[in-house]
Design an enzyme around this catalytic site. Structure first.
Site, PDB file in Angstrom:
ATOM      1  N   GLU A  41     -16.815  28.560  10.644  1.00 24.37           N
ATOM      2  CA  GLU A  41     -15.856  28.341  11.737  1.00 24.37           C
ATOM      3  C   GLU A  41     -15.689  29.607  12.565  1.00 24.37           C
ATOM      4  O   GLU A  41     -15.678  29.562  13.803  1.00 24.37           O
ATOM      5  CB  GLU A  41     -14.512  27.904  11.146  1.00 24.37           C
ATOM      6  CG  GLU A  41     -13.394  27.786  12.165  1.00 24.37           C
ATOM      7  CD  GLU A  41     -12.029  27.937  11.518  1.00 24.37           C
ATOM      8  OE1 GLU A  41     -11.091  28.326  12.226  1.00 24.37           O
ATOM      9  OE2 GLU A  41     -11.906  27.672  10.300  1.00 24.37           O
ATOM     10  N   ASP A  45     -16.791  29.621  16.480  1.00 27.27           N
ATOM     11  CA  ASP A  45     -15.794  29.886  17.516  1.00 27.27           C
ATOM     12  C   ASP A  45     -16.334  30.871  18.545  1.00 27.27           C
ATOM     13  O   ASP A  45     -16.224  30.659  19.764  1.00 27.27           O
ATOM     14  CB  ASP A  45     -14.514  30.437  16.863  1.00 27.27           C
ATOM     15  CG  ASP A  45     -13.491  30.887  17.888  1.00 27.27           C
ATOM     16  OD1 ASP A  45     -12.960  30.035  18.617  1.00 27.27           O
ATOM     17  OD2 ASP A  45     -13.236  32.104  17.980  1.00 27.27           O
ATOM     18  N   GLU A 117     -16.173  23.646  15.137  1.00 27.78           N
ATOM     19  CA  GLU A 117     -16.619  25.040  15.247  1.00 27.78           C
ATOM     20  C   GLU A 117     -17.543  25.403  14.101  1.00 27.78           C
ATOM     21  O   GLU A 117     -18.549  26.107  14.299  1.00 27.78           O
ATOM     22  CB  GLU A 117     -15.406  25.968  15.268  1.00 27.78           C
ATOM     23  CG  GLU A 117     -14.594  25.863  16.555  1.00 27.78           C
ATOM     24  CD  GLU A 117     -13.389  26.777  16.570  1.00 27.78           C
ATOM     25  OE1 GLU A 117     -12.934  27.136  17.664  1.00 27.78           O
ATOM     26  OE2 GLU A 117     -12.886  27.130  15.474  1.00 27.78           O
TER      27      GLU A 117
END
Length: 225
Positions: A41, A45, A117
């Site tokens: 993640e 991102d 993400e």
């Protein structure tokens, strides 16, 4: 994870993982234990922000830095990512701890957004930036195509509320009219009651919040805003 759901998700993503464990990891919430998607993640991102920033830079050559930053924020915010997750039906594929599962974690915006993400991060790790960029731009194709420098920064619910306040009218009233489907795949029908309209606006979505925003957008259109 059910193998059928697993394959169906990959078809929706437009990407088949060579190492299926990468996708499983991307779908593993921290409630399952230490082997979870938080690192992917984190990576996803950053990659998402870069890809969308570049797409906006190319699409709006005359835009100022502040305008680009505002549009990027709209594109990468958790709410938008959760909408994408629902379009791909990621919720039923999530790997959650028992407590998180019982509390409806597979429908929670923050968990859905984190999973998108993490999937981006997993695709990057396996296939590199070019493939990752192609997938992300494909997922965002419609949103980017309809985006303009005049796109409001505020969502429809906020705009409708401010419109009613400016006219000293009661605030909009949102009511859930129907809830259909299984617990893991519910569809909400919401009515937006506005004092300036003789009938409420109805909208359906897999999230109550999204349905409310859709009904608010419809109300704004009827009000000529």
């Amino acid at each position: 994870m059910n193998d059928i759901l697993f394959e169906r998700l990959q078809r929706r993503l437009g990407y088949a993982f060579e190492d299926s464990e990468r996708l499983r990891l991307a779908l593993s919430h921290r409630s399952v234990g230490a082997h979870n998607n938080e690192r992917l993640e984190f990576l996803g991102d950053s990659i998402l922000n870069f890809i969308i920033a570049q797409a906006l830079f190319d699409k709006f050559p005359a835009a100022r830095e502040g305008q680009l930053s505002r549009l990027r924020s709209q594109m990468v915010k958790g709410e938008t990512l959760a909408e994408i997750a629902r379009e791909f039906e990621i919720g039923p594929c999530l790997l959650l701890g028992e407590g998180e599962m019982k509390s409806g974690g597979q429908r929670r915006d923050s968990i859905l957004a984190d999973a998108v993400e993490a999937i981006i991060g997993a695709i990057y790790v396996e296939a590199g930036m070019q493939t990752c960029r192609e997938r992300v731009l494909d997922w965002y194709q419609t949103r980017l195509a309809t985006l303009s420098l005049d796109t409001p920064a505020k969502d429809a619910k906020t705009r409708l509320q401010e419109y009613m306040q400016s006219r000293q009218q009661p605030l909009p009233d949102y009511r859930v009219a129907e809830v259909d489907g299984e617990a893991h795949a519910q569809v909400f029908t919401v009515e937006c009651h506005v004092s300036l309209l003789d009938t409420p606006e109805r909208a359906r979505a897999s999230s109550r919040r999204v349905a409310e925003k859709k009904s608010a957008a419809q109300a704004l259109k009827r009000l000529g805003v």
